[in-house]
Design an enzyme around this catalytic site. Structure first.
Site, PDB file in Angstrom:
ATOM      1  N   ASP A 153       0.823  -1.197   0.000  1.00 58.54           N
ATOM      2  CA  ASP A 153       0.000   0.000   0.000  1.00 58.54           C
ATOM      3  C   ASP A 153       0.864   1.256   0.000  1.00 58.54           C
ATOM      4  O   ASP A 153       1.524   1.552   0.997  1.00 58.54           O
ATOM      5  CB  ASP A 153      -0.890  -0.049   1.248  1.00 58.54           C
ATOM      6  CG  ASP A 153      -1.907   1.069   1.274  1.00 58.54           C
ATOM      7  OD1 ASP A 153      -1.973   1.839   0.298  1.00 58.54           O
ATOM      8  OD2 ASP A 153      -2.624   1.182   2.275  1.00 58.54           O
ATOM      9  N   ASP A 355      -2.027   6.246  -5.926  1.00 58.26           N
ATOM     10  CA  ASP A 355      -2.304   5.307  -4.838  1.00 58.26           C
ATOM     11  C   ASP A 355      -2.411   3.889  -5.398  1.00 58.26           C
ATOM     12  O   ASP A 355      -3.131   3.657  -6.372  1.00 58.26           O
ATOM     13  CB  ASP A 355      -3.612   5.722  -4.151  1.00 58.26           C
ATOM     14  CG  ASP A 355      -3.956   4.816  -2.978  1.00 58.26           C
ATOM     15  OD1 ASP A 355      -3.024   4.285  -2.346  1.00 58.26           O
ATOM     16  OD2 ASP A 355      -5.147   4.639  -2.695  1.00 58.26           O
TER      17      ASP A 355
END
Ligand SMILES: *[C@@H]1O[C@H](CO)[C@@H](O)[C@H](O)[C@H]1NC(C)=O
Length: 478
Positions: A153, A355
């Site tokens: 992440d 992201d």
């Protein structure tokens, strides 16, 4: 008699019709030539149940294999009942986006403008870290080393895994749960140490204390969380790349939508992220490639080695760079090879971040409406389908047994960097009768834009933290 007169008239009528039709056809052909497009095999839109593993990842130094957590290439237990529906995935994606907005606004010292209906879905704590992504890697932790499959992440910082004895609760995971008592290199961080205090910026929550041990707590946008002992341990990224004293969360109370993954690998910009903790060796340099489908594999590589020669760099944004997020400046969009007319101020109003955990790219509404209306125009020959959650431009391809022709889409970043979206990054497929343009609008042009993981597929995405730039190269993986 009449017939002999009618016949030539009819004939010339047919001839005229045919000239008209050939002109029309010629016009259509001429137009099609100017529209840059992909031919997409309809069968390729559906997921395969067999993993076709790529070998290129294994040839790169300091590389981990990246797979989609729900696909056949994943080691995680495949129980159909555990796999969320596409509508649920998109709902979780919206929760993640809301928490990014809120954390981002907080980082920039702004308040978010949320209406009442949003308030119920917002994370309990303003500024909490955002929810889980959907690509996983396997790393080794402890001595002797135990393999753990973690969600990676770029939108969060702290790395954590579920830990024995699971004092409060552990969800079901595929790997054996990490047992600190069985590792000779594990130690707790004391709650009086300064490192313990750095949790505040990495997690959005102040640390706690359990006897003398430092306690971390992290919440995600979809009400998932992990709470436990902040500790250090030997981390083996690859057999040759081993880090002593890696700081991580040893989770004693964990709940949420992490699938069967053992936890999370945080690659954000904060000083507790993996990127920062390994900076001496890799200089905050890493790259990854997300595979084109859940039945193929990509990679996550640390350090400069293996970066494509064709990579083009854009500098990190000064508007949106914050303590955790990697800011970027989107400056334009093209559809079918034609640049859309969107004023630059539309993109600068909210700025953007990249992201790895957000599925669908979020654009300022003004930019999204220009994109979707041009896309609809060029796709007008295909029957439309019902919207799917946040996706409003959907098609029914059931009548097309072989292939469909779809306009190419490129996103432009500052520094004149054109990033062509792979043909598997254009649609989000619920079923062949509901294939949707995989972009969505933010609520307002001033909301932060997000370059999401569907659009990153097959690109080598290069993060040069020390150099202050982000690179893209096509064809990073299949
Ligand atoms: C770490 O702290 C926890 C909570 O205080 C404690 O139960 C555990 O025994 C400690 N472990 C080590 C290795 O010190």
């Amino acid at each position: 008699m009449g017939a002999t007169i009618v016949s030539p008239t009819l004939l010339s009528f047919v001839v005229i019709l045919c000239i008209v039709c050939s002109v029309k056809q010629g016009y259509a052909l001429g137009r099609r030539e100017t529209v840059e497009s992909h031919t997409i095999q309809v069968s390729s839109l559906l997921p395969s149940s067999i993993c076709s593993s790529a070998t290129q990842a294994l040839n790169k130094k300091s590389s981990l294999q990246v797979v989609h957590k729900h696909g056949p290439c994943s080691q995680l237990y495949q129980d159909k009942a555990d796999i969320p529906t596409h509508a649920q995935i998109l709902l979780q994606d919206e929760a993640r986006v809301k928490s990014i907005r809120s954390k981002h606004a907080k980082n920039l010292g702004r308040s978010t403008n949320v209406d009442q209906s949003d308030a119920t879905n917002l994370p309990a704590k303003d500024g909490s870290i955002v929810g889980a992504g959907n690509y996983v890697v396997t790393v080794g932790l402890g001595t002797p080393k135990k393999d753990l499959t973690l969600i990676f992440d770029t939108g969060s910082d702290i790395t954590w895994t579920q830990c024995e004895p699971c004092a409060r609760s552990c969800y079901k995971q595929q790997d054996q749960i990490f047992a600190p008592s069985l590792s000779s290199t594990y130690s707790n961080i004391s709650c009086t140490s300064t490192i313990c205090n750095s949790l505040t910026s990495a997690t959005g929550n102040s640390p706690g204390c359990s006897s003398t041990a430092c306690v971390y707590g992290i919440q995600y946008g979809d009400s998932s969380f992990s709470i436990g002992i902040f500790a250090k341990e030997k981390l083996s990224l690859t057999p040759t790349d081993v880090f002593d004293d890696f700081l991580f969360g040893c989770g004693q109370n964990n709940q949420g939508l992490f699938g069967r993954a053992a936890g999370l690998l945080g690659l954000g910009r904060d000083k507790l992220s993996l990127t920062s903790q390994t900076a001496v060796k890799y200089e905050k340099f890493f790259s990854y490639c997300l595979p084109s489908s859940s039945s193929s594999t990509g990679f996550l590589s640390f350090g400069y080695s293996g970066v494509s020669k064709s990579v083009k760099y854009t500098t990190f944004s000064t508007i949106t760079q914050s303590s955790s997020f990697y800011g970027i400046d989107i400056v334009g969009i093209s559809v079918g090879g034609k640049k859309l007319l969107i004023s630059a101020s539309v993109f600068t109003a909210g700025g953007a971040v990249i992201d790895s955990g957000t599925v669908i790219t979020r654009l300022p509404p003004t930019a999204y409406s220009a994109l979707s209306s041009e896309f609809r125009k060029l796709m007008s020959q295909y029957p439309k389908a019902q919207p799917l959650s946040i996706l409003d431009t959907c098609y029914d391809f059931t009548k097309y047994s072989s292939s469909v022709i779809v306009p190419k889409i490129s996103i432009f970043f500052s520094g004149d960097v054109e990033v062509p979206i792979h043909k598997n990054g254009i649609f989000y497929v619920n079923s062949i009768s509901q294939v949707c343009l995989a972009f969505a609008a933010n609520g307002d042009d001033t909301d932060v834009g997000i370059f999401g993981n569907t659009q990153q597929k097959t690109l080598q995405v290069v993060y040069d933290g020390a150099g202050g730039k982000l690179g893209f190269a096509p064809g990073g993986c299949t």
